[in-house]
Design an enzyme around this catalytic site. Structure first.
Site, PDB file in Angstrom:
ATOM      1  N   SER A 126       0.808  -1.218   0.000  1.00 43.04           N
ATOM      2  CA  SER A 126       0.000   0.000   0.000  1.00 43.04           C
ATOM      3  C   SER A 126       0.841   1.268   0.000  1.00 43.04           C
ATOM      4  O   SER A 126       0.324   2.358  -0.272  1.00 43.04           O
ATOM      5  CB  SER A 126      -0.959   0.009   1.190  1.00 43.04           C
ATOM      6  OG  SER A 126      -0.264  -0.222   2.397  1.00 43.04           O
ATOM      7  N   ASP A 344      -3.345   5.994  11.766  1.00 45.28           N
ATOM      8  CA  ASP A 344      -2.453   5.488  10.716  1.00 45.28           C
ATOM      9  C   ASP A 344      -1.170   6.301  10.697  1.00 45.28           C
ATOM     10  O   ASP A 344      -1.149   7.450  10.245  1.00 45.28           O
ATOM     11  CB  ASP A 344      -3.168   5.583   9.360  1.00 45.28           C
ATOM     12  CG  ASP A 344      -2.354   4.988   8.228  1.00 45.28           C
ATOM     13  OD1 ASP A 344      -1.188   4.623   8.445  1.00 45.28           O
ATOM     14  OD2 ASP A 344      -2.900   4.897   7.097  1.00 45.28           O
ATOM     15  N   HIS A 347       0.990   5.029   6.459  1.00 44.70           N
ATOM     16  CA  HIS A 347       0.751   5.618   5.139  1.00 44.70           C
ATOM     17  C   HIS A 347       0.936   7.130   5.201  1.00 44.70           C
ATOM     18  O   HIS A 347       1.248   7.676   6.259  1.00 44.70           O
ATOM     19  CB  HIS A 347      -0.648   5.252   4.652  1.00 44.70           C
ATOM     20  CG  HIS A 347      -0.866   3.781   4.527  1.00 44.70           C
ATOM     21  ND1 HIS A 347      -1.576   3.051   5.455  1.00 44.70           N
ATOM     22  CD2 HIS A 347      -0.438   2.897   3.601  1.00 44.70           C
ATOM     23  CE1 HIS A 347      -1.589   1.770   5.094  1.00 44.70           C
ATOM     24  NE2 HIS A 347      -0.903   1.652   3.975  1.00 44.70           N
TER      25      HIS A 347
END
Length: 366
Positions: A126, A344, A347
């Protein structure tokens, strides 16, 4: 030439990332120190300077685009749409240290002209998706009236600009090597790379792998690891990562023609969860400014650099690790997919840090 790094710096880096215990400190640090003196040069060919050594500089002309103009973004990366109120994290550009060394500002029209008739693919996890979506938005905003086609089939996504005959693809394969299913369950095959049939015919390839190697328990996507005559339920993750990279490197050396194909590796994108990316700050939550100092070299990045330095075919390292370590402010945090229940810190917000990664890619290609 590699910069000198002290044993103490290596020890601190390994401890901070939770990859060694006190009893293994000296041996592990010495092993990593040995790797440092075998790393590849981080300069791009013909650029004349090391664009990866520098500082984050506030620049009010950034970001390069408004994320609201890109409706195809993944929800988890669109921090602005998810309600992030601060704006400074959008305003930083990368300034190399060397006199006269400039990271060129991204020009989407020039990028598309340069890549006319070509196919580019990101292969990885990702974090590759993060960079791919950043690039698609940067280009869409540069040519807002140009038709684009976005398609996804299985693990392969394709974003095409028909007018320029440019295809930008993303193929999800977090380990680069194969995971198969048989009677014994899910098998991670460290010496098999059959998915190369999907990305092997591209003009430009950008690879990435690291974060999923650390997953355990329910997040671990295999039940068994197979390599040669060995079949084991578990293996030291850094060793498994190294074997997989070696398998990938052998495929590149055996199958890529540098006259036709350019190969890049994204480098290791740092986490800022549980103090992994900072010696002083434990989490990315609430962070609105870059750090002054990072934690030193990332062990996985050093392994990657050693593998790349031993290859026969040229692979250009987008050496984003150290500079991204400073951007603790650039993660979605509570404005990502997990919200306040699961911030998060892995990311990156888009617009944001991945745009700068793509400026490095632009510098190498254009």
């Amino acid at each position: 030439m590699a910069s000198f790094v002290t044993l103490e710096a290596i020890q601190q880096s390994l401890h901070t990332m939770g990859l060694i215990t006190t009893t293994s400190t000296s041996l592990a640090a010495l092993l990593v120190l040995n790797i440092i003196f075998h790393v590849a040069d981080s300069k791009f060919p013909d650029k004349g300077c090391d664009i990866f050594q520098g500082n984050w500089v506030y620049d009010d002309s950034y970001p390069l685009y408004d994320s609201f103009r890109c409706p195809f973004f993944e929800h988890q990366f669109n921090c602005k749409k998810n309600g992030r109120p601060d704006q400074d994290y959008l305003k930083y550009k990368w300034q190399p240290n060397e006199d006269g060394c400039v990271l060129p500002r991204f020009n989407g029209v020039e990028f598309l002209r340069k890549l006319k008739g070509k196919r580019l693919i990101f292969v990885g996890d990702s974090l590759s998706l993060n960079q791919w979506q950043s690039l698609t938005c940067m280009l869409h905003v540069a040519v807002p009236h140009a038709t684009y086609i976005s398609q996804r089939t299985g693990g392969l996504s394709n974003f095409t600009f028909p007018e320029y005959e440019v295809s930008l693809m993303f193929f999800r394969n977090a380990f680069l090597v194969d995971i198969t299913k048989d009677e014994g369950g899910r098998v991670l095959r460290l010496d098999s790379i059959s998915t190369s049939k999907i990305w092997g015919a591209m003009d430009i390839m950008i690879f990435d792998s690291w974060h999923w190697w650390l997953h355990t328990g329910r997040k671990q996507p295999w039940d068994l690891i197979v390599y040669g005559n060995y079949s084991v339920p578990e293996m030291d993750r850094m060793k498994a990562y190294t074997i997989a990279l070696d398998t990938w490197a052998k495929w590149i050396d055996s199958n890529v023609d540098p006259k036709k194909t350019k190969v890049f590796f994204q480098g290791v994108s740092p986490d800022h969860a549980s103090g992994q990316g900072s010696p002083t700050v434990r989490t990315c939550v609430g962070q609105t400014q870059p750090l002054k100092n990072g934690v030193g070299p990332h062990p996985a990045e050093l392994v990657l650099e050693k593998v790349l330095s031993g290859m026969e075919k040229p692979v250009y390292l987008l050496n984003i690790t150290t500079l991204s370590q400073l951007r603790i402010d650039g993660h979605p945090s509570v404005y990502g997919q997990g919200g306040h229940s699961s911030p998060d810190c892995s990311h990156w917000c888009i617009a944001g840090v991945p745009d700068i990664w793509n400026e490095f890619l632009y510098a190498a290609l254009v």
